[in-house]
Design an enzyme around this catalytic site. Structure first.
Site, PDB file in Angstrom:
ATOM      1  N   HIS A  58      44.630  40.702 110.356  1.00  0.00           N
ATOM      2  CA  HIS A  58      45.426  39.535 110.769  1.00  0.00           C
ATOM      3  C   HIS A  58      46.872  39.627 110.273  1.00  0.00           C
ATOM      4  O   HIS A  58      47.579  38.629 110.240  1.00  0.00           O
ATOM      5  CB  HIS A  58      44.787  38.250 110.239  1.00  0.00           C
ATOM      6  CG  HIS A  58      43.349  38.114 110.582  1.00  0.00           C
ATOM      7  ND1 HIS A  58      42.901  38.117 111.877  1.00  0.00           N
ATOM      8  CD2 HIS A  58      42.238  37.999 109.788  1.00  0.00           C
ATOM      9  CE1 HIS A  58      41.575  37.999 111.876  1.00  0.00           C
ATOM     10  NE2 HIS A  58      41.157  37.933 110.624  1.00  0.00           N
ATOM     11  N   HIS A 220      38.848  36.707 115.679  1.00  0.00           N
ATOM     12  CA  HIS A 220      37.951  37.866 115.551  1.00  0.00           C
ATOM     13  C   HIS A 220      37.308  38.173 116.899  1.00  0.00           C
ATOM     14  O   HIS A 220      36.211  38.722 116.967  1.00  0.00           O
ATOM     15  CB  HIS A 220      36.853  37.601 114.520  1.00  0.00           C
ATOM     16  CG  HIS A 220      37.371  37.057 113.226  1.00  0.00           C
ATOM     17  ND1 HIS A 220      37.384  35.710 112.922  1.00  0.00           N
ATOM     18  CD2 HIS A 220      37.925  37.694 112.164  1.00  0.00           C
ATOM     19  CE1 HIS A 220      37.917  35.538 111.730  1.00  0.00           C
ATOM     20  NE2 HIS A 220      38.257  36.717 111.247  1.00  0.00           N
TER      21      HIS A 220
END
Length: 331
Positions: A58, A220
Site C-alpha cells: 500500500h 486487497h
C-alpha cells in the site's frame, strides 16, 4: 507477471531496506524486524508514540508516514498480510517515552487480532497502549478479510491528525478522545479498472473485461458492489460522490477535507481530471474543500483505480492538524 523485483518472497525486506537506506535522515529499521521508526529521536521525547502498520503493498502507507509530526513507527507485514504481534510489540517499545503509545489499526481481522495481541504484550511491560480501528470504507458492510467496514485511504487523515496532536504534546487520553471524535467523520469509496497482482501469487486478484470497472473494490482486491462498463470520469464522480452524500449528507455550511487517492497504476493526469470533476460536483453542494490532497497515498500495488475520501472537519483545530508541518517520505 512483470515486476522489477528479485525473489518474490524477498520483496518486503528488500523494499524496507531500500526505504531506510534512501531516507536515513527520516527513518531507520528496528533491528530484527520489518518495522521502521523515526530517525529523529529528539522529536519523540516526552510525547505519546503513534504507531500504525499492516500488510505491505500500500506504499507509501505505512512507512512513508513515519517522521516528525506524523507516525512514530510503522510495521510492514508481508504483502497484503498483517504484521506479526512480536514486530508490532517491537515498534511499541521503540517509541515508548513513558507517555503511552497509540495504535492506528485498519479494520481487517488479522490486523485487529495481531495489534490487540501486541497491546497485551505491552501491558505486561507496563506500557499503556490505546488504539482506534479505522473503518472508513462505505462500499460494503462485510468483506473477504473484514467484519464490518474496511479501513482504507481515510486512515491517512487519522495518521495526520493524531500525529500532529501528539507532536504538540497531547496526552494518551486526549489522543484517544480525539481519534474517537474524528473516526465517524471520515468516509471513503473506490472504483477499480484492474486488480492488483501480489508478487507472491503472480496473478491479479480478479479480472475485469477490457471495458469493465468495479465500484467499491477494497485495497486487497476484495470485491465491491457493482460491475459495469467504463464511464467518463464525470459519471464515476456522480456515483462516488452520490454514495458519500447518502452517508454524510453533504452540506455547504460545513467544512470538508478531500483526498483523491491513486491505487497504484493510475496516472496523475487521470487523478487530476477526476479531482477536477470532484470539485465541480462539490460546487453543486456549495462546498469548497478546506484541505485537499491528490496523489498516491494508499495504493494496492499495481491496481488501476481511484478512491475518494471526504472528511467532515468539525473542529478548526483538526484543520490546523491537517496543515501541521511534517518530515516524512510520503505526505
Amino acid at each position: 507477471m512483470k515486476k522489477i523485483i528479485n525473489n518474490p518472497h524477498d520483496v518486503v525486506p528488500e523494499m524496507v531496506n531500500g526505504m531506510v537506506r534512501s531516507y536515513p535522515q527520516i527513518i531507520e529499521k528496528i533491528p530484527g524486524t520489518e518495522a521502521v521508526v523515526r530517525a529523529d529521536k529528539e522529536s519523540m521525547k516526552g510525547k505519546v508514540g503513534i504507531v500504525s502498520g499492516g500488510g505491505s503493498g500500500h506504499e507509501p502507507t505505512h512507512a512513508g508516514y513515519v517522521g516528525k509530526g506524523m507516525l512514530s513507527a510503522a510495521v510492514c507485514g508481508q504483502v497484503f498480510t498483517s504484521p506479526t504481534p512480536d514486530q508490532i510489540y517491537a515498534a511499541i517499545k521503540a517509541v515508548d517515552q513513558g507517555k503511552g503509545v497509540f495504535l492506528v489499526v485498519k479494520n481487517y481481522s488479522g490486523d485487529v487480532m495481531n495489534f490487540d495481541m501486541a497491546k497485551d504484550l505491552a501491558a505486561m511491560d507496563n506500557i499503556e497502549v490505546k488504539n482506534i480501528v479505522v473503518d472508513d470504507d462505505i462500499a460494503v458492510e462485510n468483506s473477504t478479510f473484514t467484519q464490518g467496514r474496511r479501513g482504507v485511504a481515510g486512515t491517512i487523515f487519522m495518521h495526520k491528525i493524531l500525529g500532529a496532536a501528539a507532536q504538540e504534546g497531547a496526552s494518551l487520553d486526549e489522543i484517544d478522545a480525539l481519534a474517537k471524535k474524528v473516526l465517524p467523520n471520515i468516509k471513503t469509496i473506490a472504483v477499480a479498472l484492474s486488480a492488483a497482482t501480489n508478487p507472491e501469487v503472480g496473478k491479479p486478484g480478479f479480472v475485469l473485461k477490457e471495458d469493465e470497472i468495479e465500484y467499491g473494490v477494497g485495497i486487497h482486491s476484495e470485491p465491491g458492489y457493482r460491475r459495469e462498463k467504463i464511464k467518463p470520469s464525470k459519471e464515476l464522480v456522480e456515483e462516488l460522490v452520490g454514495k458519500l452524500n447518502d452517508e454524510m449528507h453533504l452540506d455547504g455550511n460545513k467544512k470538508y477535507a478531500c483526498l483523491v487517492n491513486g491505487m497504484g497504476a493510475t496516472p496523475l493526469m487521470e487523478q487530476y481530471i477526476f479531482a477536477n470533476d470532484v470539485l465541480n460536483k462539490l460546487d453543486e453542494f456549495k462546498i469548497t474543500p478546506a484541505f485537499m490532497k491528490v496523489g498516491n497515498y494508499m495504493t494496492s500495488i499495481d491496481m488501476a483505480g481511484i478512491s475518494l475520501t471526504l472528511f467532515e472537519i468539525q473542529d478548526d483545530k483538526w484543520l490546523d492538524y491537517l496543515n501541521y508541518p511534517v518530515t516524512t517520505i510520503g505526505w
